[in-house]
Design a protein around this motif. Structure first.
Motif, PDB file in Angstrom:
ATOM      1  N   PRO A 153      52.664 -52.241  49.361  1.00 27.16           N
ATOM      2  CA  PRO A 153      51.527 -52.949  49.957  1.00 27.16           C
ATOM      3  C   PRO A 153      51.838 -54.354  50.465  1.00 27.16           C
ATOM      4  CG  PRO A 153      50.815 -51.747  48.017  1.00 27.16           C
ATOM      5  CD  PRO A 153      52.311 -51.625  48.061  1.00 27.16           C
ATOM      6  N   ASP A 154      52.580 -55.160  49.709  1.00 33.11           N
ATOM      7  CA  ASP A 154      52.864 -56.529  50.160  1.00 33.11           C
ATOM      8  C   ASP A 154      53.620 -56.529  51.482  1.00 33.11           C
ATOM      9  OD1 ASP A 154      51.581 -57.555  47.989  1.00 33.11           O
ATOM     10  OD2 ASP A 154      53.406 -58.084  46.877  1.00 33.11           O
ATOM     11  N   LYS A 155      54.597 -55.647  51.586  1.00 35.66           N
ATOM     12  CA  LYS A 155      55.361 -55.574  52.836  1.00 35.66           C
ATOM     13  C   LYS A 155      54.490 -55.028  53.963  1.00 35.66           C
ATOM     14  CE  LYS A 155      59.747 -54.697  52.862  1.00 35.66           C
ATOM     15  NZ  LYS A 155      61.116 -54.086  52.808  1.00 35.66           N
ATOM     16  N   ALA A 156      53.629 -54.065  53.632  1.00 36.06           N
ATOM     17  CA  ALA A 156      52.750 -53.480  54.639  1.00 36.06           C
ATOM     18  C   ALA A 156      51.785 -54.522  55.205  1.00 36.06           C
ATOM     19  CB  ALA A 156      51.965 -52.316  54.036  1.00 36.06           C
ATOM     20  N   VAL A 157      51.162 -55.295  54.336  1.00 34.61           N
ATOM     21  CA  VAL A 157      50.209 -56.314  54.800  1.00 34.61           C
ATOM     22  C   VAL A 157      50.920 -57.347  55.657  1.00 34.61           C
ATOM     23  CG1 VAL A 157      48.729 -58.211  54.041  1.00 34.61           C
ATOM     24  CG2 VAL A 157      48.568 -55.975  52.920  1.00 34.61           C
ATOM     25  N   ALA A 158      52.113 -57.769  55.231  1.00 35.31           N
ATOM     26  CA  ALA A 158      52.867 -58.745  56.020  1.00 35.31           C
ATOM     27  C   ALA A 158      53.235 -58.175  57.388  1.00 35.31           C
ATOM     28  CB  ALA A 158      54.124 -59.172  55.261  1.00 35.31           C
ATOM     29  N   PHE A 159      53.628 -56.900  57.427  1.00 37.66           N
ATOM     30  CA  PHE A 159      53.983 -56.270  58.692  1.00 37.66           C
ATOM     31  C   PHE A 159      52.769 -56.190  59.611  1.00 37.66           C
ATOM     32  CE2 PHE A 159      54.474 -52.600  61.479  1.00 37.66           C
ATOM     33  CZ  PHE A 159      55.729 -52.829  62.034  1.00 37.66           C
ATOM     34  N   LEU A 160      51.644 -55.749  59.072  1.00 32.07           N
ATOM     35  CA  LEU A 160      50.420 -55.660  59.884  1.00 32.07           C
ATOM     36  C   LEU A 160      50.014 -57.023  60.412  1.00 32.07           C
ATOM     37  CD1 LEU A 160      48.362 -53.186  57.668  1.00 32.07           C
ATOM     38  CD2 LEU A 160      49.294 -52.699  59.939  1.00 32.07           C
ATOM     39  N   ALA A 161      50.033 -58.033  59.558  1.00 30.21           N
ATOM     40  CA  ALA A 161      49.614 -59.374  59.974  1.00 30.21           C
ATOM     41  C   ALA A 161      50.495 -59.915  61.092  1.00 30.21           C
ATOM     42  CB  ALA A 161      49.641 -60.325  58.774  1.00 30.21           C
ATOM     43  N   ALA A 162      51.785 -59.596  61.037  1.00 26.56           N
ATOM     44  CA  ALA A 162      52.723 -60.120  62.034  1.00 26.56           C
ATOM     45  C   ALA A 162      52.613 -59.399  63.370  1.00 26.56           C
ATOM     46  CB  ALA A 162      54.156 -60.015  61.503  1.00 26.56           C
TER      47      ALA A 162
END
Length: 214
Positions: free
Chosen positions: A46-55
């Motif tokens: 999840p942490d990597k997913a949220v960062a990827f989506l935000a970017a």
């Protein structure tokens, strides 16, 4: 642009076009909270997913709900070849690695949808859990309808999975009609759902434009 909307039960909500600058992380968190179960196999952890989506958000492909200066809901859409969630194949491979990234690209390809001429494809609704059931989703849908009208679209199209009956009920209340259900039993074990229903809502071509409140 922005529009004042009616109260969602906790105070005045403003519905506006585009994700406000500086709220990309919050937008990604809301999106992940709503769709993480479906997207998890492709984008976890999840942490990597949220960062990827935000970017990789296309900020101009969303309508948003704001309460007391805070982003509390959003609905994405696809128009003219651009959707809310972006990120190229190379970006996925850079983030997740080449070997694991290829597998994730194949999963992400399952979610790709392309509008027919005259269609605006809506990419779901994400609302702060504390405000669900208080009309925010309806406000976002009606703003989406106003946007579609301004873009001379004849209809809005969306897909809803069989494990999200609450979302389907909202769409039906706001004028969407199911036109096709595609069984996907091969995805139940992998992604958690076994059927996808396509729904459509016609767009008014005459009359006043703008937000229609629930």
């Amino acid at each position: 642009m922005g529009r004042d909307a009616t109260s969602a039960g906790t105070g005045p909500v403003t519905v506006r076009r585009g994700i406000p600058a500086g709220t990309e992380r919050r937008a990604a968190e809301l999106y992940w909270d709503a769709f993480g179960r479906k997207l998890g196999p492709a984008l976890n952890p999840p942490d990597k997913a949220v960062a990827f989506l935000a970017a990789h958000l296309n900020a101009d492909r969303a309508v948003c709900a704001i309460l007391d200066g805070q982003l509390v809901g959003l609905a994405g859409y696809q128009l003219d070849g651009r959707a809310l969630t972006g990120g190229s194949a190379s970006a996925v491979l850079r983030t997740y690695g080449h070997l694991r990234g290829l597998h994730r690209l194949l999963l992400l390809a399952l979610f790709e949808r392309h509008p027919a001429p005259g269609q605006l494809v809506m990419d779901g609704i994400a609302v702060d859990p504390a405000l669900r059931g208080r009309g925010v989703g309806s406000l976002l849908i009606e703003e989406m309808a106003a946007l579609a009208q301004e873009q001379d679209c004849r209809e809005i199209r969306l897909d809803v999975i069989d494990t999200n009956p609450r979302a389907r009920a909202l769409y039906e209340r706001r004028g969407f009609t199911a036109v096709r259900t595609e069984p996907t039993p091969y995805l139940r074990g992998l992604l958690g759902f076994g059927a996808v229903t396509t729904m459509r809502r016609p767009v008014e071509t005459n009359g006043p434009r703008g937000l229609r409140t629930p």
